[in-house]
Design a protein around this motif. Sequence first.
Motif, PDB file in Angstrom:
ATOM      1  N   GLU A   8      -2.929   4.719  -2.847  1.00 14.21           N
ATOM      2  CA  GLU A   8      -4.031   5.412  -2.208  1.00 14.21           C
ATOM      3  C   GLU A   8      -3.697   6.894  -2.035  1.00 14.21           C
ATOM      4  N   ARG A  43       0.859  -1.187   0.000  1.00 18.07           N
ATOM      5  CA  ARG A  43       0.000   0.000   0.000  1.00 18.07           C
ATOM      6  C   ARG A  43       0.896   1.238   0.000  1.00 18.07           C
ATOM      7  N   LEU A  45      -1.516  -1.261  -4.057  1.00 15.76           N
ATOM      8  CA  LEU A  45      -2.589  -0.287  -3.919  1.00 15.76           C
ATOM      9  C   LEU A  45      -1.976   1.097  -3.764  1.00 15.76           C
TER      10      LEU A  45
END
Length: 215
Positions: free
Chosen positions: A125, A77, A123
Amino acid sequence: MLLIEVFVPRGALDEEEREALAERLIDTLMVEDDSHAIEILEAQRTLTHVLVHTPATWVLGRRPKADPADPPRYLVRVTVPASWRKEMSGYTVEIVTEVLAETERAAGRDPERVRREPDAVVLVEGVSEGGIGLHGRAMGSMDLTELISRPYRDDAAARPAPDPPPGSLIDPVCGMRVDLDGSPLTLVHEGVLYGFCHGMCRRAFADEHGVPLRQ
């Protein structure tokens, strides 16, 4: 980058391998090449944190049931300001996947697995505007742009401007080379044409020099 979190199954990597993975992520994402000035890269490194997590429980949804540590699965992430997310996503996913492949290669496993199989999820973000706190206050995208670029801008103001390669300009905010082919972001200030790698750099320059953005 502000925060990179890597989740790996317990026992998949030892402490030395986890540290090597974290350092490789920083060094690869912020490689010292001609893309940005060294002052910009150093400022970005100062703000970057890499955390490698080993969750107590990791269950894969696939059937039949599989051990997430054999071979190791990865969940990464990457957290950035929301206004940077779209532009950074493709590059970030590519670079992170390459680092994971190198980690697999160093461990004697098939490095292409993380591209061939859905074993590495990345991911990217975005943190909403004003949702990042530094120096005891909430910061927006322009605040971060100012913070990261100020060392370079101050140094650049004290030395002669570099001669860019033909057909290009040097972004005065971050030092990145901007090709004039296509539709580059530009501004004219005191009869000089300036090029910018991103709208944030263009806005930062315009704000500092009082240049209207409607040109």
